[in-house]
Structures are given as structure tokens and as C-alpha cells.
Design a protein around this motif. Structure first.
Motif, short mmCIF file in Angstrom:
data_model
loop_
_atom_site.label_atom_id
_atom_site.label_comp_id
_atom_site.label_asym_id
_atom_site.label_seq_id
_atom_site.Cartn_x
_atom_site.Cartn_y
_atom_site.Cartn_z
N UNK A 108 51.42 86.14 -17.41
CA UNK A 108 52.31 85.03 -17.02
C UNK A 108 51.67 84.17 -15.93
N UNK A 109 51.05 84.82 -14.95
CA UNK A 109 50.42 84.07 -13.86
C UNK A 109 49.31 83.16 -14.38
N UNK A 110 48.55 83.64 -15.36
CA UNK A 110 47.45 82.83 -15.92
C UNK A 110 47.94 81.51 -16.49
N UNK A 111 49.17 81.50 -16.98
CA UNK A 111 49.73 80.28 -17.58
C UNK A 111 50.37 79.34 -16.57
N UNK A 112 50.45 79.75 -15.31
CA UNK A 112 51.05 78.90 -14.29
C UNK A 112 50.06 77.81 -13.85
N UNK A 113 50.59 76.70 -13.35
CA UNK A 113 49.69 75.65 -12.85
C UNK A 113 48.95 76.11 -11.60
N UNK A 114 47.73 75.61 -11.43
CA UNK A 114 46.94 75.98 -10.26
C UNK A 114 47.45 75.28 -9.00
#
Length: 163
Positions: A108-114
Motif C-alpha cells: 500500500x505504501x508503494x502506491x502512495x504519492x511521494x
């Protein structure tokens, strides 16, 4: 959110006060139909319970946060709730379960915006990356999967950690 932040400041030395603040924050957020605030307060409540060694209550709070975050479509909060539940499972010695939650959270974190989203001072994706990867490494280590543990710990060393 301010009550939740205040609870975070009290959790290590006045846990009873932190619990009261969390409960007030949960109630206030629910009354104002602010699910993100509710989820944040529930996650903090779970963390306070974990620090007190009250693991069933900690998991209950984290799972309630997880349910609400999914209903609200808050993937950042969902990832956070999964991570905190995983830490409880690490402390309980349930390493496979902890790893399961940690890997789901990391996906899930990988898909969050930077970049930080509205209302955030920093992006959760980047701010706690080292911490999250280190927890995954720890779970692998406890499971005796040392090559995987080493790989995640090396990744963690190159990532920022805040908090």
C-alpha cells in the motif's frame, strides 16, 4: 488531530492520560464525521495499549482503525494500521502474521504519492520507509530467513526514518 498528537506526547510517561486523550479524539472525530481523525486516534490508542503490554486491546484498536480506513478509502491510514498491528504481532512472537501485515502495508505504501498530501507535513511513503523495511527485516530474521532479513535491513539503511 491535536488530541491525538498530544496523546503521542504523553504515551511514554503518562499512558493513562494518553488513553483518555485518544478516546476523546475518537469520540470528537466520530461526532464530526471525520474518519481520518478517528482512524488516527484509534491507531494511537492501539500504540498506547501496545506500550502498556495490553496486546489484545492494541489489536482491537488497530483492527477498528483498519476497518474504518478501508471504509473511508484512506489507503495511507490503512497501511499505517497494518504496520502498527504487525508490530503487536512481532511483540507477541507471531512472526508469520507480522510479516503478512508488514508486506501488505508495504504494498500500500508503494502506491502512495511521494509528496505530502493535503494536511500532511511529510509523505508517509518516504518518512518511515527505513522503519518499515527494518521491521520486515526483523520479521524475516525471527523466521530464520536470514537472506531476506539482510536484504531488507540493507534497504532500510538507505531510507529516511522520521519519528
Amino acid at each position: 488531530l491535536l488530541l491525538t498528537e498530544l496523546a503521542a506526547n504523553y504515551q511514554f510517561f503518562k499512558a493513562d492520560t494518553a488513553l483518555v486523550l485518544c478516546r476523546e479524539a475518537i469520540e470528537l472525530a466520530a461526532r464530526n464525521q471525520f474518519p481520518k481523525g478517528q482512524v488516527g486516534a484509534l491507531t494511537r490508542l492501539g500504540e498506547v495499549y501496545r506500550l502498556r503490554g495490553e496486546f489484545p486491546q492494541a489489536l482491537e484498536a488497530h483492527f477498528h482503525a483498519l476497518q474504518l480506513s478501508r471504509q473511508a478509502g484512506e489507503s495511507s491510514e490503512e497501511a499505517n494500521a497494518l504496520s502498527f498491528a504487525a508490530i503487536v504481532y512481532l511483540e507477541l512472537g507471531e512472526y508469520r502474521q507480522a510479516l503478512n501485515y508488514l508486506l501488505r502495508s508495504e504494498t500500500l505504501y508503494r502506491d502512495l504519492p511521494a509528496e505530502p498530501t493535503e494536511g500532511e507535513l511529510f509523505s508517509r511513503k518516504l518518512a518511515y520507509a527505513g522503519f518499515r523495511l527494518s521491521n520486515i527485516g526483523e520479521a524475516y530474521e525471527k523466521l530464520g530467513e536470514l537472506d531476506s532479513a539482510l536484504a531488507f535491513q540493507k534497504q532500510a539503511l538507505g531510507q529516511p526514518s522520521r519519528g
